[in-house]
Design a protein around this motif. Structure first.
Motif, PDB file in Angstrom:
ATOM      1  N   TYR A  50     -19.423  97.933 -15.234  1.00 31.22           N
ATOM      2  CA  TYR A  50     -19.134  96.657 -14.580  1.00 31.22           C
ATOM      3  C   TYR A  50     -17.846  96.035 -15.094  1.00 31.22           C
ATOM      4  CZ  TYR A  50     -20.545  93.563 -18.427  1.00 31.22           C
ATOM      5  OH  TYR A  50     -20.615  92.895 -19.613  1.00 31.22           O
ATOM      6  N   ARG A  51     -17.433  96.391 -16.306  1.00 36.49           N
ATOM      7  CA  ARG A  51     -16.162  95.868 -16.821  1.00 36.49           C
ATOM      8  C   ARG A  51     -14.981  96.463 -16.065  1.00 36.49           C
ATOM      9  NH1 ARG A  51     -17.354  95.888 -23.273  1.00 36.49           N
ATOM     10  NH2 ARG A  51     -18.784  94.134 -23.258  1.00 36.49           N
ATOM     11  N   THR A  53     -15.089  97.308 -12.906  1.00 41.20           N
ATOM     12  CA  THR A  53     -15.123  96.590 -11.631  1.00 41.20           C
ATOM     13  C   THR A  53     -14.529  95.199 -11.775  1.00 41.20           C
ATOM     14  OG1 THR A  53     -17.099  97.816 -11.017  1.00 41.20           O
ATOM     15  CG2 THR A  53     -16.622  95.808  -9.764  1.00 41.20           C
ATOM     16  N   ARG A  54     -14.956  94.450 -12.798  1.00 39.59           N
ATOM     17  CA  ARG A  54     -14.445  93.084 -12.987  1.00 39.59           C
ATOM     18  C   ARG A  54     -12.943  93.052 -13.183  1.00 39.59           C
ATOM     19  NH1 ARG A  54     -17.951  90.175 -17.441  1.00 39.59           N
ATOM     20  NH2 ARG A  54     -15.976  90.554 -18.449  1.00 39.59           N
ATOM     21  N   ASP A  57     -11.155  94.134  -9.885  1.00 40.84           N
ATOM     22  CA  ASP A  57     -11.327  93.110  -8.849  1.00 40.84           C
ATOM     23  C   ASP A  57     -10.450  91.898  -9.146  1.00 40.84           C
ATOM     24  OD1 ASP A  57     -13.086  94.694  -7.480  1.00 40.84           O
ATOM     25  OD2 ASP A  57     -14.886  93.542  -8.016  1.00 40.84           O
ATOM     26  N   ALA A  58     -10.390  91.510 -10.404  1.00 40.85           N
ATOM     27  CA  ALA A  58      -9.560  90.362 -10.784  1.00 40.85           C
ATOM     28  C   ALA A  58      -8.088  90.631 -10.486  1.00 40.85           C
ATOM     29  CB  ALA A  58      -9.743  90.039 -12.261  1.00 40.85           C
TER      30      ALA A  58
END
Length: 116
Positions: A50-51, A53-54, A57-58
């Protein structure tokens, strides 16, 4: 106040060069330490999907462009996010540099990368 002699001026320049070399050495040591920490975390399996992805995405980075930039074949990026594949260390390094590289090359272009 005495006027600096040419020997004094030369000594000042030499001291400035030594200070600059010491600063460069300190930065290089910090980078090596960060690289070593990242490798330790990667080798022990501490990469958390998920890191990825974050962070991407940011930075508004998606899909095949990420695969290409990391030297991977599609759909590697999607598999990393899903946690079904683990990137090579070189791919992980490219992945972590990607938002900063794009931010530097597009600064002021209005693409929403801000201070990444």
């Amino acid at each position: 106040m005495p006027t600096p002699t040419r020997f004094r001026a030369a000594g000042d320049r030499a001291a400035a060069r030594l200070r600059k070399r010491a600063e460069w050495a300190a930065v290089a040591a910090q980078r090596r330490a960060a690289h070593d920490r990242a490798y330790e975390q990667w080798i022990t399996g501490a990469l958390v999907p998920y890191r990825i992805t974050r962070a991407l995405d940011a930075a508004e980075l998606y899909g095949p462009d990420v695969d290409i930039a990391c030297g991977a074949r599609e759909p590697a990026y999607g598999d990393w996010e899903a946690g079904t594949r683990y990137p090579l260390f070189e791919q992980l390094l490219a992945l972590t540099l990607l938002p900063r590289v794009l931010a530097a090359s597009h600064r002021g272009a209005g693409i929403g990368l801000g201070g990444v």
